[in-house]
Design a protein around this motif. Structure first.
Motif, PDB file in Angstrom:
ATOM      1  N   LYS A 208       0.841  -1.207   0.000  1.00 42.18           N
ATOM      2  CA  LYS A 208       0.000   0.000   0.000  1.00 42.18           C
ATOM      3  C   LYS A 208       0.872   1.252   0.000  1.00 42.18           C
ATOM      4  CE  LYS A 208      -0.741  -0.729   4.912  1.00 42.18           C
ATOM      5  NZ  LYS A 208      -1.641  -0.900   5.990  1.00 42.18           N
ATOM      6  N   GLY A 209       0.200   2.407  -0.017  1.00 43.85           N
ATOM      7  CA  GLY A 209       0.902   3.685   0.111  1.00 43.85           C
ATOM      8  C   GLY A 209       1.926   3.940  -0.999  1.00 43.85           C
ATOM      9  N   ILE A 210       3.040   4.545  -0.593  1.00 38.68           N
ATOM     10  CA  ILE A 210       4.069   4.948  -1.566  1.00 38.68           C
ATOM     11  C   ILE A 210       4.669   3.725  -2.264  1.00 38.68           C
ATOM     12  CG2 ILE A 210       6.324   6.094  -1.776  1.00 38.68           C
ATOM     13  CD1 ILE A 210       5.483   7.850   0.665  1.00 38.68           C
TER      14      ILE A 210
ATOM     15  N   VAL B 136       7.366  -7.120  -1.645  1.00 37.24           N
ATOM     16  CA  VAL B 136       7.478  -7.672  -0.287  1.00 37.24           C
ATOM     17  C   VAL B 136       6.664  -6.819   0.686  1.00 37.24           C
ATOM     18  CG1 VAL B 136       9.104  -8.257   1.573  1.00 37.24           C
ATOM     19  CG2 VAL B 136       9.839  -8.459  -0.812  1.00 37.24           C
ATOM     20  N   ALA B 137       5.894  -7.475   1.534  1.00 39.68           N
ATOM     21  CA  ALA B 137       5.167  -6.821   2.641  1.00 39.68           C
ATOM     22  C   ALA B 137       4.603  -7.951   3.499  1.00 39.68           C
ATOM     23  CB  ALA B 137       4.057  -5.922   2.121  1.00 39.68           C
ATOM     24  N   ARG B 138       3.911  -7.608   4.593  1.00 42.06           N
ATOM     25  CA  ARG B 138       3.344  -8.680   5.420  1.00 42.06           C
ATOM     26  C   ARG B 138       2.064  -9.238   4.809  1.00 42.06           C
ATOM     27  NH1 ARG B 138       3.182  -5.182  10.762  1.00 42.06           N
ATOM     28  NH2 ARG B 138       2.372  -3.833   9.111  1.00 42.06           N
TER      29      ARG B 138
ATOM     30  N   ALA C  87       6.614 -11.106   4.179  1.00 37.05           N
ATOM     31  CA  ALA C  87       7.626 -11.130   5.249  1.00 37.05           C
ATOM     32  C   ALA C  87       7.372  -9.990   6.214  1.00 37.05           C
ATOM     33  CB  ALA C  87       9.026 -10.980   4.658  1.00 37.05           C
ATOM     34  N   ASP C  88       7.599 -10.267   7.491  1.00 31.64           N
ATOM     35  CA  ASP C  88       7.606  -9.199   8.490  1.00 31.64           C
ATOM     36  C   ASP C  88       9.061  -8.783   8.678  1.00 31.64           C
ATOM     37  OD1 ASP C  88       7.598  -7.541  10.646  1.00 31.64           O
ATOM     38  OD2 ASP C  88       6.285  -8.787  11.882  1.00 31.64           O
ATOM     39  N   LEU C  89       9.429  -7.703   8.045  1.00 34.88           N
ATOM     40  CA  LEU C  89      10.838  -7.287   8.035  1.00 34.88           C
ATOM     41  C   LEU C  89      11.304  -6.744   9.381  1.00 34.88           C
ATOM     42  CD1 LEU C  89      10.972  -5.633   4.495  1.00 34.88           C
ATOM     43  CD2 LEU C  89      12.045  -7.787   5.180  1.00 34.88           C
TER      44      LEU C  89
ATOM     45  N   ASN D   3      11.656   0.609   1.054  1.00 32.75           N
ATOM     46  CA  ASN D   3      10.586   1.588   1.290  1.00 32.75           C
ATOM     47  C   ASN D   3       9.826   1.341   2.597  1.00 32.75           C
ATOM     48  OD1 ASN D   3       8.142   3.391   0.542  1.00 32.75           O
ATOM     49  ND2 ASN D   3       7.252   1.337   0.659  1.00 32.75           N
ATOM     50  N   ALA D   4       9.687   0.075   3.030  1.00 31.09           N
ATOM     51  CA  ALA D   4       8.835  -0.233   4.197  1.00 31.09           C
ATOM     52  C   ALA D   4       9.275   0.608   5.391  1.00 31.09           C
ATOM     53  CB  ALA D   4       8.921  -1.716   4.537  1.00 31.09           C
ATOM     54  N   GLY D   5       8.319   1.192   6.067  1.00 32.01           N
ATOM     55  CA  GLY D   5       8.641   2.008   7.236  1.00 32.01           C
ATOM     56  C   GLY D   5       7.424   2.137   8.126  1.00 32.01           C
TER      57      GLY D   5
ATOM     58  N   LEU E 255      11.950   8.691  17.533  1.00 33.82           N
ATOM     59  CA  LEU E 255      12.651   7.566  16.916  1.00 33.82           C
ATOM     60  C   LEU E 255      12.449   7.546  15.411  1.00 33.82           C
ATOM     61  CD1 LEU E 255      11.984   4.909  19.630  1.00 33.82           C
ATOM     62  CD2 LEU E 255      14.164   5.963  19.037  1.00 33.82           C
ATOM     63  N   TYR E 256      11.250   7.946  14.976  1.00 33.29           N
ATOM     64  CA  TYR E 256      10.995   7.997  13.527  1.00 33.29           C
ATOM     65  C   TYR E 256      11.971   8.972  12.867  1.00 33.29           C
ATOM     66  CZ  TYR E 256       8.601   8.614   9.075  1.00 33.29           C
ATOM     67  OH  TYR E 256       8.314   8.669   7.734  1.00 33.29           O
ATOM     68  N   GLY E 257      12.034  10.214  13.417  1.00 32.61           N
ATOM     69  CA  GLY E 257      12.930  11.223  12.846  1.00 32.61           C
ATOM     70  C   GLY E 257      14.383  10.768  12.875  1.00 32.61           C
TER      71      GLY E 257
HETATM   72  N1  LIG Z   1       3.239   9.024   4.204  1.00 31.22           N
HETATM   73  C1  LIG Z   1       4.057   9.981   4.582  1.00 31.22           C
HETATM   74  O1  LIG Z   1       3.629  11.094   4.972  1.00 31.22           O
HETATM   75  C2  LIG Z   1       5.547   9.760   4.514  1.00 31.22           C
HETATM   76  C3  LIG Z   1       6.399  10.870   4.576  1.00 31.22           C
HETATM   77  C4  LIG Z   1       7.762  10.673   4.519  1.00 31.22           C
HETATM   78  C5  LIG Z   1       8.280   9.401   4.385  1.00 31.22           C
HETATM   79  N2  LIG Z   1       7.437   8.331   4.331  1.00 31.22           N
HETATM   80  C6  LIG Z   1       8.057   6.999   4.228  1.00 31.22           C
HETATM   81  O2  LIG Z   1       7.549   6.317   3.113  1.00 31.22           O
HETATM   82  C7  LIG Z   1       7.631   4.906   3.322  1.00 31.22           C
HETATM   83  C8  LIG Z   1       6.286   4.273   2.979  1.00 31.22           C
HETATM   84  O3  LIG Z   1       5.326   4.807   3.881  1.00 31.22           O
HETATM   85  P1  LIG Z   1       3.781   4.961   3.507  1.00 31.22           P
HETATM   86  O4  LIG Z   1       3.383   6.327   3.908  1.00 31.22           O
HETATM   87  O5  LIG Z   1       3.504   4.470   2.135  1.00 31.22           O
HETATM   88  O6  LIG Z   1       3.165   3.982   4.605  1.00 31.22           O
HETATM   89  P2  LIG Z   1       1.979   2.906   4.559  1.00 31.22           P
HETATM   90  O7  LIG Z   1       0.919   3.331   3.615  1.00 31.22           O
HETATM   91  O8  LIG Z   1       1.654   2.639   5.986  1.00 31.22           O
HETATM   92  O9  LIG Z   1       2.722   1.639   3.911  1.00 31.22           O
HETATM   93  C9  LIG Z   1       3.752   1.002   4.605  1.00 31.22           C
HETATM   94  C10 LIG Z   1       4.174  -0.233   3.837  1.00 31.22           C
HETATM   95  O10 LIG Z   1       5.166  -0.919   4.613  1.00 31.22           O
HETATM   96  C11 LIG Z   1       4.724  -2.255   4.861  1.00 31.22           C
HETATM   97  N3  LIG Z   1       5.153  -2.676   6.184  1.00 31.22           N
HETATM   98  C12 LIG Z   1       4.838  -2.128   7.386  1.00 31.22           C
HETATM   99  N4  LIG Z   1       5.391  -2.818   8.384  1.00 31.22           N
HETATM  100  C13 LIG Z   1       6.071  -3.844   7.790  1.00 31.22           C
HETATM  101  C14 LIG Z   1       6.851  -4.917   8.295  1.00 31.22           C
HETATM  102  N5  LIG Z   1       7.019  -5.088   9.620  1.00 31.22           N
HETATM  103  N6  LIG Z   1       7.413  -5.781   7.413  1.00 31.22           N
HETATM  104  C15 LIG Z   1       7.231  -5.622   6.085  1.00 31.22           C
HETATM  105  N7  LIG Z   1       6.506  -4.633   5.548  1.00 31.22           N
HETATM  106  C16 LIG Z   1       5.943  -3.749   6.400  1.00 31.22           C
HETATM  107  C17 LIG Z   1       3.195  -2.186   4.773  1.00 31.22           C
HETATM  108  O11 LIG Z   1       2.641  -3.425   4.356  1.00 31.22           O
HETATM  109  P3  LIG Z   1       2.033  -4.529   5.347  1.00 31.22           P
HETATM  110  O12 LIG Z   1       1.227  -3.807   6.373  1.00 31.22           O
HETATM  111  O13 LIG Z   1       1.248  -5.401   4.426  1.00 31.22           O
HETATM  112  O14 LIG Z   1       3.225  -5.221   5.904  1.00 31.22           O
HETATM  113  C18 LIG Z   1       3.028  -1.188   3.622  1.00 31.22           C
HETATM  114  O15 LIG Z   1       3.159  -1.836   2.397  1.00 31.22           O
HETATM  115  C19 LIG Z   1       8.046   4.741   4.787  1.00 31.22           C
HETATM  116  O16 LIG Z   1       9.422   4.465   4.867  1.00 31.22           O
HETATM  117  C20 LIG Z   1       7.740   6.091   5.409  1.00 31.22           C
HETATM  118  O17 LIG Z   1       8.543   6.368   6.518  1.00 31.22           O
HETATM  119  C21 LIG Z   1       6.096   8.481   4.387  1.00 31.22           C
END
Ligand SMILES: NC(=O)c1ccc[n+]([C@@H]2O[C@H](COP(=O)([O-])OP(=O)(O)OC[C@H]3O[C@@H](n4cnc5c(N)ncnc54)[C@H](OP(=O)(O)O)[C@@H]3O)[C@@H](O)[C@H]2O)c1
Length: 260
Positions: free
Chosen positions: A11-13, A31-33, A58-60, A86-88, A150-152
């Motif tokens: 999902k997401g980015i 890859v994602a969970r 995978a749960d990374l 990308n996962a975060g 911790l995120y920052g």
């Molecule tokens: N959105 C923002 O405002 C923003 C701003 C700056 C940077 N970012 C960065 O962009 C990246 C993507 O974020 P997003 O906003 O797209 O978030 P998101 O919509 O919550 O998506 C996160 C993705 O990471 C996967 N994920 C989460 N925990 C995981 C784990 N333990 N193991 C494997 N996969 C995992 C999730 O899939 P599953 O749940 O299926 O595992 C999902 O595919 C991150 O690194 C985030 O820090 C986001």
């Protein structure tokens, strides 16, 4: 045949990056969970585009998960020439209130998994004619984030890591880029325990599609730092010229207002 491996692609980015890469004809390892979400995305992509899409759940954040992803790719003989870390995850709250398990989750996924995935895949990337590593940081890479400390810090760590690794690999076939988005419309904010962005702040939110497009183009153009959008570029510029204490206190006041 080579593949682009994207973590957090369900999902997401990450999902938007998968679609963007597919449009450019890249074969994908996603890859994602959540396998059901990955399967849905595979169907969506392969309905219109003739590429190979491989999925791995995978749960990374778990010890050894990155090694398992690498070993699976090796066993399947999938040759990766683009690695997108990308996962975060984010957790909102004051440091003294967050459980240790949640603190560890942020570090394990945002830092350790990035380092481990890069560690395992780099030797193979170095054997490709041309290869890329894209690491997803944040505008938080440049600004300390009270209530998301911790995120920052995790994003500051991986930005610094990406620049150092890029320099080490300068004379090789592997280029390293860091994508540093600002607020982007995805689930990460609500999952972190924060309010949905509204009011004037919503004007600064970008879509995951445009962030992904900037990231993939920047990676292919071998850019070191990719900051999508004008307001995010301005934020990063201000972070360089504003005294750190003032910057951090104001970031903290903004973050506090976003708590549920
Ligand atoms: N959105 C923002 O405002 C923003 C701003 C700056 C940077 N970012 C960065 O962009 C990246 C993507 O974020 P997003 O906003 O797209 O978030 P998101 O919509 O919550 O998506 C996160 C993705 O990471 C996967 N994920 C989460 N925990 C995981 C784990 N333990 N193991 C494997 N996969 C995992 C999730 O899939 P599953 O749940 O299926 O595992 C999902 O595919 C991150 O690194 C985030 O820090 C986001």
């Amino acid at each position: 045949m080579t593949y682009t491996l994207i973590t957090g692609a369900s999902k997401g980015i990450g999902k938007s990056m998968a679609i963007e890469c597919a449009k450019l004809g890249m074969n994908l390892i996603l890859v994602a969970r959540s396998m059901p979400l990955l399967e849905g995305l595979k169907q969506e992509i392969t309905k219109d585009i003739n590429i190979d899409v491989q999925l791995y759940a995978a749960d990374l954040a778990k010890e050894g998960a990155s090694a398992e992803v690498y070993e699976w790719c090796s066993r399947q003989k999938l040759s990766v020439d683009k690695l997108i870390n990308n996962a975060g995850v984010n957790r909102f709250g004051s440091f003294d209130n967050l459980p240790l398990s949640e603190k560890k989750q942020v570090i394990q996924l945002n830092v350790n998994a990035v380092i481990e995935m890069t560690h395992y895949f780099l030797p193979d990337l170095l054997k490709q004619r041309e290869a890329h590593i894209l690491i997803v940081g944040s505008t938080s890479s440049f600004i300390p984030n009270p209530y998301m400390a911790l995120y920052g810090s995790s994003k500051a760590f991986i930005y610094s890591f990406s620049r150092a690794l890029r320099s080490e690999l300068k004379r090789t076939n592997v280029s390293v880029s860091c994508l540093c988005p600002g607020p982007t419309k995805t689930d990460i904010t609500s999952a972190a325990g924060m309010k949905e962005v509204d009011g004037w702040k919503a004007n600064f939110e970008m879509s995951s599609e445009s962030v992904a497009r900037s990231g993939i183009l920047g990676m292919l153009n071998k850019k070191a730092k990719i900051v999508p959008g004008f307001s995010n570029k301005l934020t990063v510029l201000l972070s360089y010229i504003t005294p750190t204490g003032f910057l951090t206190d104001n970031a903290g006041a903004l973050m506090k207002s976003m708590g549920k």
